[in-house]
Design an enzyme around this catalytic site. Structure first.
Site, PDB file in Angstrom:
ATOM      1  N   HIS A  75       0.839  -1.203   0.000  1.00  0.00           N
ATOM      2  CA  HIS A  75       0.000   0.000   0.000  1.00  0.00           C
ATOM      3  C   HIS A  75       0.873   1.252   0.000  1.00  0.00           C
ATOM      4  CE1 HIS A  75      -4.215  -1.531   1.331  1.00  0.00           C
ATOM      5  NE2 HIS A  75      -3.701  -2.247   0.359  1.00  0.00           N
ATOM      6  N   TYR A 204      -9.151   5.482   7.757  1.00  0.00           N
ATOM      7  CA  TYR A 204      -9.251   5.868   9.171  1.00  0.00           C
ATOM      8  C   TYR A 204     -10.281   6.990   9.236  1.00  0.00           C
ATOM      9  CZ  TYR A 204      -4.810   3.423  10.152  1.00  0.00           C
ATOM     10  OH  TYR A 204      -3.824   2.479  10.306  1.00  0.00           O
ATOM     11  N   PRO A 296      -3.780   0.699  18.923  1.00  0.00           N
ATOM     12  CA  PRO A 296      -3.562   0.219  17.558  1.00  0.00           C
ATOM     13  C   PRO A 296      -3.707   1.266  16.455  1.00  0.00           C
ATOM     14  CG  PRO A 296      -5.693  -0.510  18.368  1.00  0.00           C
ATOM     15  CD  PRO A 296      -5.008   0.145  19.522  1.00  0.00           C
ATOM     16  N   LYS A 300       1.369   0.281  15.062  1.00  0.00           N
ATOM     17  CA  LYS A 300       2.778   0.215  15.444  1.00  0.00           C
ATOM     18  C   LYS A 300       3.165  -0.980  16.330  1.00  0.00           C
ATOM     19  CE  LYS A 300       4.403   3.622  13.224  1.00  0.00           C
ATOM     20  NZ  LYS A 300       4.013   2.970  11.975  1.00  0.00           N
ATOM     21  N   TYR A 388       4.069   6.882   9.879  1.00  0.00           N
ATOM     22  CA  TYR A 388       3.238   5.726   9.531  1.00  0.00           C
ATOM     23  C   TYR A 388       4.071   4.643   8.832  1.00  0.00           C
ATOM     24  CZ  TYR A 388      -0.962   3.108   8.405  1.00  0.00           C
ATOM     25  OH  TYR A 388      -1.921   2.122   8.343  1.00  0.00           O
TER      26      TYR A 388
HETATM   27  C1  PHB Z   1      -5.677  -4.187  11.210  1.00  0.00           C
HETATM   28  O1  PHB Z   1      -5.753  -4.475  10.007  1.00  0.00           O
HETATM   29  O2  PHB Z   1      -5.997  -5.014  12.090  1.00  0.00           O
HETATM   30  C2  PHB Z   1      -5.228  -2.832  11.581  1.00  0.00           C
HETATM   31  C3  PHB Z   1      -4.773  -1.976  10.584  1.00  0.00           C
HETATM   32  C4  PHB Z   1      -4.353  -0.706  10.915  1.00  0.00           C
HETATM   33  C5  PHB Z   1      -4.388  -0.295  12.229  1.00  0.00           C
HETATM   34  C6  PHB Z   1      -4.816  -1.152  13.231  1.00  0.00           C
HETATM   35  C7  PHB Z   1      -5.242  -2.426  12.904  1.00  0.00           C
HETATM   36  O3  PHB Z   1      -3.995   0.973  12.541  1.00  0.00           O
END
Ligand code: PHB
Ligand code: APR
Length: 397
Positions: A75, A204, A296, A300, A388
């Site tokens: 990505h 997000y 989460p 990280k 990120y």
């Molecule tokens: C996930 O795919 O479980 C996931 C992806 C991004 C995040 C947290 C969890 O920031």
């Protein structure tokens, strides 16, 4: 009592323990991993899914990247949905070509388990009552019980890769440790479903009803999350309720595109920031979740575990090959510099994107304005992007 001897005794066969074990084994350093659960149980835990370039490189170095390199999704960016507005964070353009890899922690663990099995190195599953001893001496060892017998594993060093609830951190005298902690007043309700992702990048979403995240494991499997109050009960969330709530928090175009389906897994995870200092005690080193937890939001957790593994591996390599034992003392300070930067970024992403019930109207506006400032400024977007994709690993000189 059964006795065993190795160079590095590893507690825990999660991603930290298995990756460290693989790197050390490839370098000719003997390891034994002692794990409380069965392999099936370890693989049953659904966790993160975004790998930084540094972790991808480390998995390649360990020789366990074959399936990730064919099945993982590269990505080059992600989406921020802010109320009705959608902002593209172009990771690739903002970081001079860096990207992340979408590949589930479960798959990373499966690949590492297969590689370890093939290597013939020993992993003792279903070991109970693991206790580290003599960490301050030159002859540390573990004791544990397995198959009704007591075992003793002598070693040069102990790696505590046993997660947040593990025994390694708890075996260090409390008065030698400093704990930093923040518990957030909400959790994430997550579901896994065999549905096509709503967008080809992760989304997000900040929304007055609470944060939402649209992630994926593949082009046919999605992982979606909703911010929920900390005391929420998963039984109160039917699949229908989840999909309806998720739609209400997404911009209209995405809500219209959302394909729902039956959940394969549904669970609630609390959000926490946690760091223990120092990350070592004599000849025992804490690695990954054993030493720190991040919420989460910044993806990280797993990546920090990988950078600890890289640091410990490179130090141990120099210790065994060149006698550089003075490096051992530096493990904690090297790790903590990167850990705290990831803690800061994870806290910031969490603060910017979630709804905090106690916030007054002024704080609410300031936080909206802060995020808007960041996404409207190229410097701000660069800051988000470079964190990120992952900050660099420190070289071990
Ligand atoms: C996930 O795919 O479980 C996931 C992806 C991004 C995040 C947290 C969890 O920031
Ligand atoms: N004895 C032996 N093994 C133990 C003990 C113990 N007392 N306590 C815990 N373990 C094992 C657990 O069963 C687990 O398999 O240690 C392992 C720790 O694995 P994780 O919790 O996955 O921690 P870690 O390997 O550091 O992985 C990093 O990154 O995405 C995040 O939290 C996520 O698990 C992930 C972490």
């Amino acid at each position: 009592m059964k006795t065993l001897k190795t160079q590095v005794a590893i507690i825990g066969a999660g991603p930290s323990g298995l990756l460290l074990g693989q790197l050390l084994h490839n370098a000719g350093i003997a390891t034994v991993i002692v794990e409380r659960q069965t392999p099936e149980y370890v693989l049953g835990r659904i966790r993160a899914g975004v790998l930084e370039q540094g972790m991808v490189d480390l998995l390649r170095q360990a020789g366990v990247s074959q399936r990730m390199d064919t099945e993982g999704l590269v990505h080059g960016g992600f989406q921020l949905a802010l109320g009705g507005r959608q902002v593209h964070i172009d990771l690739h353009a903002l970081t001079e070509g860096k990207t992340v890899m979408i590949y589930g922690q479960t798959e990373v663990t499966r690949d590492l388990m297969a590689a370890r099995e093939l290597s013939g190195a020993s992993t003792l599953y279903e070991a109970s009552n693991v206790v580290p001893h003599g960490m301050k001496s030159a002859e540390p060892f573990l004791t544990f019980e397995k198959d009704g017998e007591t075992w003793r594993l002598d070693c040069d060093y102990i790696a505590g890769c046993d997660g947040f609830h593990g025994v390694a951190r708890q075996s260090i005298p409390a008065d030698t440790l400093k704990v930093f902690e923040r518990v957030y007043p909400f959790g994430w309700l997550g579901i896994l479903a065999d549905t096509p992702p709503v967008h080809d990048e992760l989304v997000y979403a900040r929304h007055a009803r609470g944060f939402a995240l649209c992630s994926m494991r593949s082009t046919t499997r999605t992982r979606y999350y909703l911010q929920v109050p900390a005391d929420e009960k998963v039984e109160d969330w039917s699949d229908q309720r989840f999909w309806d709530e998720l739609k209400s928090r997404l911009p209209q175009v995405l809500a219209d595109n959302l394909v729902s389906g039956p959940s394969i897994e549904k669970s609630i995870a609390p959000l926490r920031s946690f760091v223990v200092e120092p990350m070592q005690y004599g000849r025992m080193f804490l690695v990954g979740d054993a030493a720190h937890i991040v919420p989460p939001t910044g993806a990280k957790g797993l990546n920090l575990a990988a950078s600890d593994v890289s640091t410990l591996f490179n130090i141990l390599l120099k210790v065994y090959r060149d006698g550089r034992t003075e490096l051992l003392e530096k493990y904690s300070e090297i790790c903590l510099r990167r850990v705290w930067k990831a803690e800061r970024f994870s806290w910031w992403m969490t603060s910017m994107l979630h709804t905090f019930e106690g916030n007054d109207a002024f704080s609410q506006r300031i936080s909206e304005s802060e995020l808007e400032y960041f996404v409207d400024s190229e410097a701000g977007r660069k800051t988000i992007a470079e964190n990120y994709v992952g900050l660099p690993y420190e070289a071990i000189e």
